[in-house]
Write a protein that holds these residues in place. Structure first.
Motif, PDB file in Angstrom:
ATOM      1  N   UNK A 101       0.829  -1.203   0.000  1.00 41.26           N
ATOM      2  CA  UNK A 101       0.000   0.000   0.000  1.00 41.26           C
ATOM      3  C   UNK A 101       0.866   1.256   0.000  1.00 41.26           C
ATOM      4  N   UNK A 102       1.911   1.271   0.856  1.00 38.93           N
ATOM      5  CA  UNK A 102       2.822   2.419   0.882  1.00 38.93           C
ATOM      6  C   UNK A 102       3.529   2.598  -0.452  1.00 38.93           C
ATOM      7  N   UNK A 103       3.888   1.498  -1.082  1.00 34.41           N
ATOM      8  CA  UNK A 103       4.552   1.562  -2.379  1.00 34.41           C
ATOM      9  C   UNK A 103       3.637   2.166  -3.444  1.00 34.41           C
ATOM     10  N   UNK A 104       2.326   1.930  -3.307  1.00 35.42           N
ATOM     11  CA  UNK A 104       1.364   2.464  -4.285  1.00 35.42           C
ATOM     12  C   UNK A 104       1.087   3.950  -4.079  1.00 35.42           C
ATOM     13  N   UNK A 105       1.054   4.388  -2.808  1.00 35.99           N
ATOM     14  CA  UNK A 105       0.639   5.770  -2.551  1.00 35.99           C
ATOM     15  C   UNK A 105       1.803   6.753  -2.551  1.00 35.99           C
TER      16      UNK A 105
ATOM     17  N   UNK B 113      11.252   4.792  -5.184  1.00 35.65           N
ATOM     18  CA  UNK B 113      10.536   3.998  -4.170  1.00 35.65           C
ATOM     19  C   UNK B 113      11.358   2.782  -3.748  1.00 35.65           C
ATOM     20  N   UNK B 114      11.974   2.124  -4.716  1.00 38.28           N
ATOM     21  CA  UNK B 114      12.810   0.963  -4.390  1.00 38.28           C
ATOM     22  C   UNK B 114      14.004   1.379  -3.525  1.00 38.28           C
ATOM     23  N   UNK B 115      14.604   2.521  -3.867  1.00 41.67           N
ATOM     24  CA  UNK B 115      15.740   3.008  -3.082  1.00 41.67           C
ATOM     25  C   UNK B 115      15.318   3.393  -1.672  1.00 41.67           C
TER      26      UNK B 115
END
Length: 365
Positions: free
Chosen positions: A195-199, A207-209
């Motif tokens: 969810x955090x990755x989506x928002x 985001x990956x970093x």
């Protein structure tokens, strides 16, 4: 029909939604604020026990029974971490009382050593310096100062021990919140991360970093700092017991806490212990503890900590120092872990903004 309504709706139609969202967010903050500390402890405990949970879920239960694997992992956390903390808390209260009694019993010996040292110092000083500085040969003030210091320490330790014993219900309540939160974080933590990755309004690479940086920082601070402080505390307690000082559990807890604070360390506890031994006449034991503190316990910190902090987190030491000191002032002992993590993530977001803004300016030019 619904699609046409969405396309024709004005931009101002989002304002009621944003107002309601802001109100609910504010109410959510008020609701979770009283339990924010046990929630943060649950995050730390779930992070520590996550590898165990994955082994149970994937290898033992072969990808099934996620509830059972989370329950077993949470039970291990409670038994191995939380229950010993309660036992240590009760032991601390008892040993604090014993330490107060030991100080009171040796008060006269401490005063005699200080008076003798003061008298010898005054005799060696030049007469003109004694007259100019107004130094008095009568060491009565040392008796009063020592009595006040011991009384203050005894009062502080007494309040500390009574607070530990009196907050049993609060500790049980917080343990319940930690246990339930840890269980659901272990079971559904991957959903929260997705969810955090989506928002997050960042490019995929950023985001990956971000998640990689947060994971490395958590490992270095939670595991590396805790392991280093634990080893130092065990070595310090071994020296403490060897020289015959009282209240080893009380000393061990303070050693563990001080070992996590930059520029404080275990000498903050061991050197006063050595000084106490010297004042009551145990010169040999005093020297042994002082050398043990400086040459062994402090040296271990310089050997082990860099392996985790510098290589694991790749974060400047100043951030770690400011995070620990500021975190302690805000969250207490919990701030030792949260402070560096919060500051490092803030710097990471600031760096992301810098890179994105630089790319936009280069593109516009």
């Amino acid at each position: 029909m619904k699609d046409s309504f969405v396309h024709k709706s004005p931009q101002g139609g989002y304002l009621p939604f944003l107002l309601v969202f802001a109100l609910l967010a504010l109410l959510g903050i008020f609701i979770t604020m009283p339990i924010i500390r046990p929630l943060m402890w649950a995050v730390i405990f779930s992070f520590i026990s996550y590898p165990l949970n994955e082994i149970l879920h994937k290898k033992v239960f072969r990808g099934k029974h996620r509830n059972l694997s989370s329950l077993v992992s949470t039970t291990c956390v409670v038994l191995l971490l939380c229950v010993p903390m309660g036992f240590i808390g009760i032991s601390l209260a008892k040993e604090a009382i014993k330490f107060i009694s030991s100080l009171s019993d040796n008060l006269e010996s401490i005063q005699q050593v200080l008076i003798s040292a003061w008298s010898g110092l005054v005799k060696k000083l030049p007469d003109h310096l004694i007259r100019y500085a107004g130094i008095k040969e009568d060491p009565a003030f040392l008796q009063d100062l020592t009595h006040r210091a011991v009384s203050y320490l005894a009062s502080s330790l007494g309040d500390f021990s009574r607070g530990l014993l009196g907050n049993a219900f609060k500790m049980c309540y917080q343990l319940f919140v930690i246990s339930v939160s840890t269980f659901y974080l272990l079971r559904d933590g991957h959903v929260v991360l997705e969810f955090l990755n989506d928002v997050l309004p960042l490019p995929k690479e950023e985001r990956a970093a971000l998640f990689d940086s947060a994971t490395r920082m958590m490992k270095s601070v939670v595991i590396g700092t805790t392991l280093t402080a634990g080893i130092q505390a065990c070595l310090g307690v071994a020296g403490w017991v060897f020289v015959g000082l009282p209240a080893p559990i009380l000393a061990g807890v303070f050693l563990f806490i001080c070992a996590m604070i930059p520029f404080v360390g275990t000498p903050f506890v061991l050197i006063p212990g050595a000084l106490y031994l010297f004042l009551i006449g145990n010169v040999k034991e005093s020297l042994i503890l002082a050398f043990w503190a400086v040459l062994v316990v402090s040296t271990i910190d310089n050997l082990i900590r860099p392996l985790f902090i510098s290589e694991g987190s790749k974060v400047h030491f100043l951030l770690v120092f400011l995070g620990v000191i500021g975190g302690i002032s805000v969250w207490g002992f919990l701030g030792v872990f949260l402070g560096p993590i919060v500051l490092s993530l803030f710097v990471f977001f600031l760096d992301c903004y810098r890179r994105i803004w630089r790319a936009k300016r280069e593109y516009s030019d």
